[in-house]
Scaffold this motif. Sequence first.
Motif, PDB file in Angstrom:
ATOM      1  N   ALA A 121       0.852  -1.191   0.000  1.00  9.02           N
ATOM      2  CA  ALA A 121       0.000   0.000   0.000  1.00  9.02           C
ATOM      3  C   ALA A 121       0.886   1.238   0.000  1.00  9.02           C
ATOM      4  N   GLU A 122       0.293   2.338  -0.353  1.00 11.16           N
ATOM      5  CA  GLU A 122       0.993   3.618  -0.301  1.00 11.16           C
ATOM      6  C   GLU A 122       1.061   4.086   1.155  1.00 11.16           C
ATOM      7  N   PRO A 123       2.077   4.848   1.510  1.00 11.04           N
ATOM      8  CA  PRO A 123       2.123   5.392   2.857  1.00 11.04           C
ATOM      9  C   PRO A 123       0.975   6.382   3.074  1.00 11.04           C
ATOM     10  N   VAL A 124       0.444   6.374   4.272  1.00 14.83           N
ATOM     11  CA  VAL A 124      -0.662   7.256   4.635  1.00 14.83           C
ATOM     12  C   VAL A 124      -0.278   8.010   5.902  1.00 14.83           C
ATOM     13  N   VAL A 125      -0.494   9.310   5.887  1.00 11.12           N
ATOM     14  CA  VAL A 125      -0.240  10.123   7.069  1.00 11.12           C
ATOM     15  C   VAL A 125      -1.569  10.432   7.728  1.00 11.12           C
ATOM     16  N   ARG A 126      -1.640  10.153   9.027  1.00  4.13           N
ATOM     17  CA  ARG A 126      -2.832  10.474   9.820  1.00  4.13           C
ATOM     18  C   ARG A 126      -2.430  11.486  10.867  1.00  4.13           C
ATOM     19  N   ALA A 127      -3.328  12.393  11.174  1.00  3.99           N
ATOM     20  CA  ALA A 127      -3.114  13.298  12.293  1.00  3.99           C
ATOM     21  C   ALA A 127      -3.842  12.701  13.493  1.00  3.99           C
ATOM     22  N   VAL A 128      -3.121  12.507  14.578  1.00  2.00           N
ATOM     23  CA  VAL A 128      -3.717  11.932  15.784  1.00  2.00           C
ATOM     24  C   VAL A 128      -3.455  12.880  16.954  1.00  2.00           C
ATOM     25  N   PRO A 129      -4.268  12.802  18.004  1.00  2.00           N
ATOM     26  CA  PRO A 129      -4.019  13.667  19.158  1.00  2.00           C
ATOM     27  C   PRO A 129      -2.599  13.478  19.689  1.00  2.00           C
ATOM     28  N   ALA A 130      -1.984  14.568  20.045  1.00  2.00           N
ATOM     29  CA  ALA A 130      -0.636  14.519  20.598  1.00  2.00           C
ATOM     30  C   ALA A 130      -0.652  13.706  21.888  1.00  2.00           C
ATOM     31  N   PRO A 131       0.478  13.052  22.223  1.00  2.00           N
ATOM     32  CA  PRO A 131       0.527  12.269  23.459  1.00  2.00           C
ATOM     33  C   PRO A 131       0.106  13.119  24.652  1.00  2.00           C
ATOM     34  N   GLY A 132      -0.795  12.559  25.427  1.00  2.00           N
ATOM     35  CA  GLY A 132      -1.291  13.263  26.601  1.00  2.00           C
ATOM     36  C   GLY A 132      -2.477  14.170  26.327  1.00  2.00           C
TER      37      GLY A 132
END
Length: 200
Positions: A121-132
Amino acid sequence: MQDSPRTDTRIALALALTVRHDGHGGIADDLADPAGLTAWVAAHPGALPGAEVFAADSSTLAAVRDVRAAARALFARAVRPGEPSPADAARLLPVPQALRRLNEAAARTPTVPVLDWADAAEPVVRAVPAPGARADLAAALAQAVIGFLAGPDRQRLRACHAPRCVRYFVKEHPRQEWCTPSCGNRARVARHQDRHRRAG
């Protein structure tokens, strides 16, 4: 933020479509109370953070309704020179206020980019909540709306102008004029009746 532009489109549209025709000549609001928001979030597992265990309270409801108002105002701008949805055309937020409200909501949960790269698969960038950082529903929705408005699907956004419809939709093919076939049928019947009234 959501996992892909298509997810942004789906959840951003779903949020806008919580304002709908009630079938009796009025406008219904699926987010009229915390129970409505809880049910709506439960209907979108995988698209919203913590949907499985979410229970809305009045402050979360107010924040989500603020994001929705901003989204609908910016959707109205996106469909120009076409007319906005008649549901709120007379009471849209001014664009600068809508932008400020959306950006402020999106900033409530800081995010970091995360790279996923499955085999074949192609690489996918997800935005996720920062740690904490605690997941914030209104922030996630605001980020999805921003992703949609900044993405390619915005160019295909339309307001449905069939009689009694108040929905926005993404135009899937060049000849599509309405959000659903039933709206197309209603529009054709209304045009036919209008022609007969003028002829008679």
